[in-house]
Scaffold this active site. Structure first.
Site, PDB file in Angstrom:
ATOM      1  N   TYR A 110       0.865  -1.175   0.000  1.00 33.06           N
ATOM      2  CA  TYR A 110       0.000   0.000   0.000  1.00 33.06           C
ATOM      3  C   TYR A 110       0.906   1.230   0.000  1.00 33.06           C
ATOM      4  O   TYR A 110       1.473   1.603   1.020  1.00 33.06           O
ATOM      5  CB  TYR A 110      -0.927  -0.016   1.212  1.00 33.06           C
ATOM      6  CG  TYR A 110      -1.829   1.193   1.317  1.00 33.06           C
ATOM      7  CD1 TYR A 110      -2.495   1.691   0.206  1.00 33.06           C
ATOM      8  CD2 TYR A 110      -2.022   1.845   2.530  1.00 33.06           C
ATOM      9  CE1 TYR A 110      -3.313   2.802   0.290  1.00 33.06           C
ATOM     10  CE2 TYR A 110      -2.853   2.951   2.636  1.00 33.06           C
ATOM     11  CZ  TYR A 110      -3.497   3.420   1.509  1.00 33.06           C
ATOM     12  OH  TYR A 110      -4.313   4.527   1.596  1.00 33.06           O
ATOM     13  N   ASP A 160      -2.219  -1.434  -4.010  1.00 35.25           N
ATOM     14  CA  ASP A 160      -2.607  -0.065  -4.344  1.00 35.25           C
ATOM     15  C   ASP A 160      -1.329   0.756  -4.429  1.00 35.25           C
ATOM     16  O   ASP A 160      -0.746   1.111  -3.410  1.00 35.25           O
ATOM     17  CB  ASP A 160      -3.558   0.467  -3.268  1.00 35.25           C
ATOM     18  CG  ASP A 160      -3.976   1.907  -3.515  1.00 35.25           C
ATOM     19  OD1 ASP A 160      -3.502   2.516  -4.504  1.00 35.25           O
ATOM     20  OD2 ASP A 160      -4.771   2.441  -2.716  1.00 35.25           O
ATOM     21  N   HIS A 263     -12.369   1.056  -4.450  1.00 34.17           N
ATOM     22  CA  HIS A 263     -11.517   0.318  -5.372  1.00 34.17           C
ATOM     23  C   HIS A 263     -12.252  -0.928  -5.860  1.00 34.17           C
ATOM     24  O   HIS A 263     -13.174  -1.416  -5.197  1.00 34.17           O
ATOM     25  CB  HIS A 263     -10.224  -0.140  -4.693  1.00 34.17           C
ATOM     26  CG  HIS A 263      -9.324   0.975  -4.277  1.00 34.17           C
ATOM     27  ND1 HIS A 263      -8.138   1.260  -4.919  1.00 34.17           N
ATOM     28  CD2 HIS A 263      -9.426   1.867  -3.252  1.00 34.17           C
ATOM     29  CE1 HIS A 263      -7.543   2.277  -4.319  1.00 34.17           C
ATOM     30  NE2 HIS A 263      -8.307   2.674  -3.304  1.00 34.17           N
TER      31      HIS A 263
END
Length: 272
Positions: A110, A160, A263
């Site tokens: 992330y 991500d 998302h």
């Protein structure tokens, strides 16, 4: 072998919005999760049948990464050796030795959202902090990929990334050229960690020249309804593994009202 990555924007909220149904339908062999936003002792019972490795980090209610795997990991690594970022729940990595497939090293990341130099000092500081993360993380990626190769393992790192690599990867790229996530320096960094011999963007390689498929849409306005999204969630894999991808894409929700997260999961089927 099905591998997926999903920024759930809070696993407890995602449970209420339908995450268990998605997981039961798609049944990935490996699932990377970002923004768990949950202490390890409070993770809801949604990963039955999986071995879960979770790093909640030290910031209450924020971040948190996980890997859910059908095969029990033979090794687990939390963080990537950064004193600044390893307490934030931003990276977890495991080795898998499945009986009916290749040796694997898989990771969930992330990346910080960052900022820009065009707004104020606070935004500039966020941008500088993001680049400290990226520089340190690039060194780790190179080292762990080489180590995996020495062990005969394929490697896939997913999550991500908070960077849209090219103009194909966000709908409104012309108006976002000065926005975090699409700055030239960010795009140069993500391009620099890829090559035909190191790591390959699996979805982009498989769906060359297509717009998207996008993986993030703002909750605000009509971004989702108009498909004004960004492709900031993706899987980077070693070339041999990337070439084995046969189905790639995002599980875009049917409507705004049925969204599990801001998302969408990125799902790849590999013929191994």
């Amino acid at each position: 072998m099905r591998i997926a990555t999903f920024n759930v924007n809070g696993i407890r909220a995602a449970e209420r919005r339908g995450f268990p149904g998605w997981l039961a339908e798609r049944t990935p062999d490996v699932l990377a999760v970002q923004e768990m936003r949950c202490p390890s002792g409070e993770v809801p019972d949604v990963f039955a049948g999986y071995h879960l490795v979770h790093d909640a980090g030290m910031i209450a209610g924020r971040n948190g990464v996980a890997l859910a795997t059908r095969t029990a990991p033979s090794a687990v690594r939390i963080g990537f050796g950064s004193k600044e970022f390893d307490r934030e729940g931003r990276y977890v990595e495991v080795d898998l030795d499945p009986a009916d497939g290749p040796l694997l090293r898989v990771a969930s990341v992330y990346v910080p959202k960052g900022g820009t130099p065009f707004e104020d000092e606070a935004s500039l500081a966020k941008m500088q902090r993001k680049f400290r993360f990226l520089r340190s993380f690039a060194r780790h990626l190179s080292a762990t990929r080489r180590e995996a190769a020495r062990e005969g393992r394929e490697f896939v790192v997913m999550g991500d990334w908070n960077i849209a690599p090219t103009e194909l990867d966000l709908r409104n790229w012309r108006t976002n050229r000065r926005s975090e996530g699409f700055l030239p320096e960010e795009r140069e960094w993500i391009a620099g960690i890829q090559s035909p011999r190191t790591l390959v963007d699996v979805v982009r390689h498989h769906r060359h020249g297509e717009d998207g498929p996008y993986s993030w849409w703002s909750w605000r306005g009509k971004a989702f309804d108009n498909d004004a999204g960004w492709r900031i969630d993706y899987q980077l894999a070693t070339p041999r593994l990337a070439r084995s991808a046969i189905v790639t894409g995002t599980d875009r929700d049917l409507s705004y009202d049925t969204r599990i997260s801001d998302h969408a999961p990125v799902v790849v089927d590999y013929d191994v």
